[in-house]
Design a protein around this motif. Structure first.
Motif, mmCIF file in Angstrom:
data_model
loop_
_atom_site.group_PDB
_atom_site.id
_atom_site.type_symbol
_atom_site.label_atom_id
_atom_site.label_comp_id
_atom_site.label_asym_id
_atom_site.label_seq_id
_atom_site.Cartn_x
_atom_site.Cartn_y
_atom_site.Cartn_z
ATOM 1 N N TYR A 1 -5.601 -3.955 3.207
ATOM 2 C CA TYR A 1 -4.740 -3.444 4.277
ATOM 3 C C TYR A 1 -5.561 -3.143 5.536
ATOM 4 O O TYR A 1 -5.146 -3.460 6.650
ATOM 5 N N THR B 1 3.185 5.383 5.709
ATOM 6 C CA THR B 1 2.973 3.944 5.825
ATOM 7 C C THR B 1 4.234 3.245 6.303
ATOM 8 O O THR B 1 4.175 2.370 7.164
ATOM 9 N N TYR C 1 -5.729 -1.067 -0.334
ATOM 10 C CA TYR C 1 -5.985 -0.337 0.906
ATOM 11 C C TYR C 1 -7.116 -1.010 1.695
ATOM 12 O O TYR C 1 -7.050 -1.104 2.922
ATOM 13 N N LEU D 1 0.913 4.015 -2.908
ATOM 14 C CA LEU D 1 0.577 5.394 -2.571
ATOM 15 C C LEU D 1 1.650 6.359 -3.064
ATOM 16 O O LEU D 1 1.332 7.442 -3.562
ATOM 17 N N VAL E 1 0.832 -1.204 0.000
ATOM 18 C CA VAL E 1 0.000 0.000 0.000
ATOM 19 C C VAL E 1 0.869 1.258 0.000
ATOM 20 O O VAL E 1 0.585 2.224 -0.716
ATOM 21 N N HIS F 1 -4.367 0.809 -5.699
ATOM 22 C CA HIS F 1 -4.192 1.299 -4.332
ATOM 23 C C HIS F 1 -5.489 1.172 -3.548
ATOM 24 O O HIS F 1 -5.484 0.762 -2.385
ATOM 25 N N GLY G 1 -2.020 4.426 5.621
ATOM 26 C CA GLY G 1 -2.297 4.074 4.232
ATOM 27 C C GLY G 1 -2.823 5.215 3.400
ATOM 28 O O GLY G 1 -3.080 5.057 2.217
#
Length: 107
Positions: A53, A84, A50, A19, A15, A46, A78
Motif C-alpha cells: 500500500y 483508510t 501495508y 486493519l 489494507v 496486514h 493505513g
C-alpha cells in the motif's frame, strides 16, 4: 495516472479491511475471550499489504505532485482503523479531478 489510482484504491480497500479485522482480533485477544489465532493470521497479512500500500501510495503521490502533508495523510490511512476508507474516497476523487484537469490542459 488512472492505473495508479486503481492500484491505490484496491490496496486501500484491502489494507482497510485487514486493519478492521486486526482491530477486531485484538479486542478478542485482549478482551473477555482469549483468541490470539485471528491476530496471528491477520497481523502478518496486514503488515505485508501495508508495505505494498505504501508503494502504491508513493506512486500515486509522485504522479500527482501533491505536497508531503497529503502523503502523510495517506500513510496514516493505513494505520488508523476505518480512516483508510475515508482517505481513499477523498484521494481518489482528488486524483481523478487532477487527472481530468491535466488531460484538458494537454489537449
Amino acid at each position: 495516472m488512472e492505473g495508479a489510482v486503481t492500484r491505490y484504491r484496491i490496496l486501500a480497500v484491502v489494507v482497510g479491511t485487514l486493519l478492521v479485522l486486526l482491530t477486531i482480533g485484538m479486542v478478542l485477544k485482549y478482551g473477555p475471550t482469549d483468541m490470539p489465532e485471528m491476530v496471528a493470521v491477520v497481523s502478518p497479512l496486514h503488515g505485508f499489504f501495508y508495505m505494498v500500500y505504501l508503494a502504491g501510495a508513493y506512486d500515486l503521490w509522485r504522479r500527482t505532485g501533491w505536497p508531503l502533508s497529503r502523503m502523510a495523510v495517506i500513510v496514516l490511512g493505513g494505520i488508523v482503523p476505518l480512516m483508510t476508507f475515508v482517505v481513499e474516497r477523498r484521494i481518489v476523487q482528488d486524483a481523478r479531478a487532477l487527472g481530468g484537469a491535466k488531460a484538458e490542459a494537454s489537449a
